[in-house]
Motif scaffolding. Structure first.
Motif, PDB file in Angstrom:
ATOM      1  N   LYS A   1      -1.327   9.893   4.064  1.00 47.07           N
ATOM      2  CA  LYS A   1       0.007   9.562   3.535  1.00 47.07           C
ATOM      3  C   LYS A   1       0.159  10.070   2.106  1.00 47.07           C
ATOM      4  CE  LYS A   1       0.765   5.311   6.131  1.00 47.07           C
ATOM      5  NZ  LYS A   1       1.106   3.903   6.033  1.00 47.07           N
TER       6      LYS A   1
ATOM      7  N   LEU B   1      -0.347   6.850   9.840  1.00 40.68           N
ATOM      8  CA  LEU B   1      -1.354   7.795   9.335  1.00 40.68           C
ATOM      9  C   LEU B   1      -2.323   7.049   8.437  1.00 40.68           C
ATOM     10  CD1 LEU B   1       0.958  10.756   8.219  1.00 40.68           C
ATOM     11  CD2 LEU B   1      -0.654  10.808  10.127  1.00 40.68           C
ATOM     12  N   ASP B   2      -3.485   7.664   8.212  1.00 43.57           N
ATOM     13  CA  ASP B   2      -4.428   7.073   7.267  1.00 43.57           C
ATOM     14  C   ASP B   2      -3.848   7.134   5.849  1.00 43.57           C
ATOM     15  OD1 ASP B   2      -6.427   6.294   8.945  1.00 43.57           O
ATOM     16  OD2 ASP B   2      -7.389   8.267   8.961  1.00 43.57           O
ATOM     17  N   PRO B   3      -4.242   6.152   5.004  1.00 44.70           N
ATOM     18  CA  PRO B   3      -3.667   6.139   3.647  1.00 44.70           C
ATOM     19  C   PRO B   3      -3.851   7.466   2.913  1.00 44.70           C
ATOM     20  CG  PRO B   3      -4.951   4.155   4.048  1.00 44.70           C
ATOM     21  CD  PRO B   3      -5.129   5.011   5.241  1.00 44.70           C
TER      22      PRO B   3
ATOM     23  N   GLU C   1      -4.486  -0.991   1.915  1.00 39.89           N
ATOM     24  CA  GLU C   1      -3.143  -0.495   2.225  1.00 39.89           C
ATOM     25  C   GLU C   1      -2.175  -1.645   2.482  1.00 39.89           C
ATOM     26  OE1 GLU C   1      -2.830   2.061   5.652  1.00 39.89           O
ATOM     27  OE2 GLU C   1      -0.800   2.672   5.112  1.00 39.89           O
TER      28      GLU C   1
ATOM     29  N   SER D   1      -1.638  -1.333   9.279  1.00 50.59           N
ATOM     30  CA  SER D   1      -2.298  -0.139   8.748  1.00 50.59           C
ATOM     31  C   SER D   1      -3.114   0.473   9.865  1.00 50.59           C
ATOM     32  CB  SER D   1      -3.205  -0.526   7.580  1.00 50.59           C
ATOM     33  OG  SER D   1      -3.968   0.596   7.200  1.00 50.59           O
ATOM     34  N   ARG D   2      -3.126   1.792   9.892  1.00 56.93           N
ATOM     35  CA  ARG D   2      -3.914   2.481  10.900  1.00 56.93           C
ATOM     36  C   ARG D   2      -5.383   2.476  10.484  1.00 56.93           C
ATOM     37  NH1 ARG D   2      -5.427   7.399  11.962  1.00 56.93           N
ATOM     38  NH2 ARG D   2      -5.373   8.178  14.079  1.00 56.93           N
ATOM     39  N   ALA D   3      -5.611   2.331   9.171  1.00 62.54           N
ATOM     40  CA  ALA D   3      -6.983   2.336   8.668  1.00 62.54           C
ATOM     41  C   ALA D   3      -7.623   0.978   8.919  1.00 62.54           C
ATOM     42  CB  ALA D   3      -6.980   2.649   7.188  1.00 62.54           C
TER      43      ALA D   3
ATOM     44  N   ASP E   1     -10.150   0.161   3.425  1.00 61.96           N
ATOM     45  CA  ASP E   1      -8.947   1.006   3.299  1.00 61.96           C
ATOM     46  C   ASP E   1      -7.736   0.311   3.906  1.00 61.96           C
ATOM     47  OD1 ASP E   1     -10.134   3.002   1.932  1.00 61.96           O
ATOM     48  OD2 ASP E   1     -10.296   4.411   3.611  1.00 61.96           O
TER      49      ASP E   1
END
Lengths: 449, 208
Positions: free
Chosen positions: A365, A360-362, B63, B53-55, B59
């Protein structure tokens, strides 16, 4: 009316003994409804069994000095009145007090019903009816309680008992006259070994029924009705057990020993469940149910056979069974509540790991973590329900599958934690069943040289 | 003879059936994972794990840095990443000096690790995103955007900016602001801007 006497008296016996565990599945609802703690709500079970266990023998002794029909009718009336009081209890303290009165009435009713059933059906069939009604009540109690709780409310458990018991009062008064044995007729000592085995088996069976329904409802989040249907396996297997015994016709001690072993094996099986799939509970429950069916009525009959006065020895068996339940609850409640408390930290760490690693995006989360934090703060020593926390989240449509997967994974972690928290208690229950098995070992007699 | 068989059957028939049922039940359960159906155990924070990280962009970089930094800090504090996260989240007062130092050192180690494995993006890859959020004079912003990537990458190295940012960051205040994303962004932005300035000044000093 005379024709209905025997069924009504048998139903009364079943109700009084079913009440020993009937509220097990309603405990979570009672806990919420009456704003009680887990420790307090356990007393709804403990109080009833403790008073029934302590009052049974004095009630049987008092039976000899009273008019039998009045004695039974008074006991059933008190039981019915207290059941109605339980249904309208507005606080946990009132409910526990009403349960104590209910048990007191139940003790009088059980002793009176036994004598009246014997008067109506003869010694052998009367005792057999009394014992069988008790076994059916014990096994079916949690199932009936769970279904009523789910369909109506926990109060319904007590409401439905009132008309049955109220009908049994005139039935008791209309029953064939029975002469109470003289107080001096106590010719036989209590059957210590059979009663001790019965007490230990009751403690072990408490572990099976009480802990399993708590695991299903509180730990795995199943509805009371689902839990009731699930634990009905025990009742069905208990009913089937006599057929198994008839296939081999073993000596009585072998049958009881096998019953103890099966209950121990079933409890060990419940301690080693491979997942929260309900199907995995079936085989261990079959073992427990077969064990219940092979032991309880056999031991009760052994403890009463050819012993006079019959009512007093029946009182000893009631006392053994219900004090056994109290001992079981007294041992198991602190263990599993402590284990449930200890399980919180590993569960929260597992939840944290999954949230951190979720795809998921931070920002999502962080939102999940905040919502879960609130859910975990509200748990009050219970396994939290994460669904409302997830329902409150607003994420992009593309992220919803990942969020749904995370919710499933977190629920799985909580179920794992609950399962682990109950393991030691199930194993202690298995230990109690093995202790019951040990009471059957007779020391060898040495032949004089 | 048949009487003896019947006697044996009476004595051992039911026990044998019981033993078979119990052993079969427990064996099947154990072979399907019975006894190990427990919550996930936190991984050893000192064992390096891959972090994704998905971002994307800043960002994603942040992360990954935080996750590696958290692992490093947990390893220093001899605990798990999850236990440290929960400790920091539950703490009502300020984090301890030990925790703050471990987190700062952890973040610095994360920068070093990402630089070493080549996963740290070049400054030019981040500059547009930084300019979007930075409150700069329009002319200056246009000039910077017009600079070729090679010039930006020669002028600024990501690891240097990050190390300066981490050195400048008030970790305690940052943890206090975890519930307030705008305050958190403002604090990080200020530290990054300062770090970029310091890095450029240092680069100029080196050139002179």
């Amino acid at each position: 009316m005379r024709r209905a006497v025997t069924p009504l008296l048998a139903v009364t016996v079943a109700l009084v003994l079913a009440d020993s565990a009937v509220v097990t599945l309603a405990l979570p609802d009672i806990l919420q409804n009456l704003d009680a703690s887990v420790g307090q709500v356990a007393w709804v079970l403990i109080a009833y069994n403790l008073v029934l266990g302590l009052a049974a023998v004095p009630a049987a002794m008092a039976f000899g000095r009273a008019e039998p029909r009045l004695f039974s009718a008074a006991g059933i009336a008190v039981f019915a009145g207290a059941s109605a009081w339980c249904a309208v209890a507005g606080s946990i303290e009132v409910l526990v007090a009403a349960r104590c009165i209910q048990a007191l009435g139940g003790a009088l009713a059980l002793v009176g019903c036994l004598e009246q059933l014997v008067a109506a059906r003869g010694e052998r069939r009367g005792v057999a009816t009394w014992v069988t009604a008790g076994v059916i009540g014990t096994a079916a109690g949690p199932v009936a309680g769970g279904l009523l709780t789910q369909a109506i409310s926990w109060q319904a458990i007590f409401v439905v008992q009132v008309p049955f018991a109220a009908l049994a009062v005139p039935a008791a008064l209309a029953a064939r006259a029975t002469t109470a044995p003289a107080p001096s007729a106590d010719r036989h000592r209590p059957a210590v070994r059979a009663n001790l085995t019965l007490a230990l088996m009751s403690a072990a069976l408490t572990a099976a029924l009480f802990l399993l329904v708590l695991l299903l409802v509180e730990g795995w989040g199943r509805s009371p009705a689902t839990a009731a249907v699930t634990v009905s396996v025990v009742a069905v297997a208990a009913v089937a057990a006599p057929w198994l015994a008839r296939a081999f016709r073993p000596p009585a001690d072998v049958e009881v020993a096998v019953g103890c072993f099966l209950v121990a094996g079933g409890l060990a099986g419940l301690a080693l469940l491979p997942s929260s799939n309900l199907a995995w509970t079936v085989a261990p429950q079959v073992l427990v149910g077969l064990g219940l069916g092979l032991t309880v009525d056999r031991l009760t009959s052994q403890a009463m056979r050819l012993r006079l006065p019959r009512a007093t020895h029946a009182g000893w068996t009631i006392s053994a069974r219900h004090l056994g339940v109290v001992v079981g609850l007294a041992i198991l409640t602190p263990v599993f509540t402590g284990d449930l408390r200890d399980a919180q930290e590993p569960a929260q760490q597992a939840v944290t790991a999954l949230v951190i690693d979720a795809p998921l995006d931070p920002q999502d989360k962080i939102a999940v973590a905040k919502a879960l934090g609130r859910a975990l703060a509200d748990e009050r020593g219970q396994v939290p329900d994460l669904a409302p926390a997830f329902a409150s989240l607003d994420v992009a449509a593309a992220d919803r599958p990942a969020l749904a997967r995370l919710e499933r994974d977190l629920d799985d972690q909580l179920e794992r934690a609950a399962n682990r928290a109950f393991r030691d208690s199930f194993l202690i229950g298995a230990g109690l069943a093995l202790a019951a098995l040990l009471t059957l070992v007779r020391p060898g007699r040495r032949r004089p040289r | 003879m048949s009487g003896q068989v019947s006697q044996v059957r009476r004595w051992i028939g039911l026990p044998v059936v019981a033993v078979v049922l119990v052993v079969a039940t427990i064996t099947v359960q154990l072979t399907h994972g019975g006894g190990t159906y427990e919550p996930l155990r936190p991984a050893d924070a000192c064992v390096e794990r891959s972090v994704t990280s998905r971002a994307t962009g800043i960002d994603g970089l942040t992360e990954r840095l935080v996750l590696i930094g958290l692992d490093e800090a947990a390893c220093t504090l001899r605990t798990s990443r999850e236990a440290l996260t929960l400790q920091l989240a539950r703490q009502s007062g300020d984090p301890t000096t030990k925790q703050v130092d471990a987190l700062r050192e952890g973040l610095l180690s994360a920068v070093a690790r990402m630089k070493a494995d080549g996963s740290l993006p070049k400054a030019s890859a981040l500059v547009d995103e930084v300019l979007d959020s930075a409150d700069l004079n329009g002319l200056l912003e246009r000039i910077i955007r017009a600079l070729p990537d090679s010039v930006i990458d020669r002028a600024l190295s990501t690891d240097d900016v990050l190390v300066r940012t981490i050195d400048d960051l008030d970790v305690r205040a940052l943890l206090d602001d975890l519930d307030d994303p705008s305050a958190l962004d403002g604090r990080v932005e200020k530290a990054v801007t300062q770090a970029v300035k310091d890095s450029l000044e240092a680069r100029l000093r080196d050139l002179v």
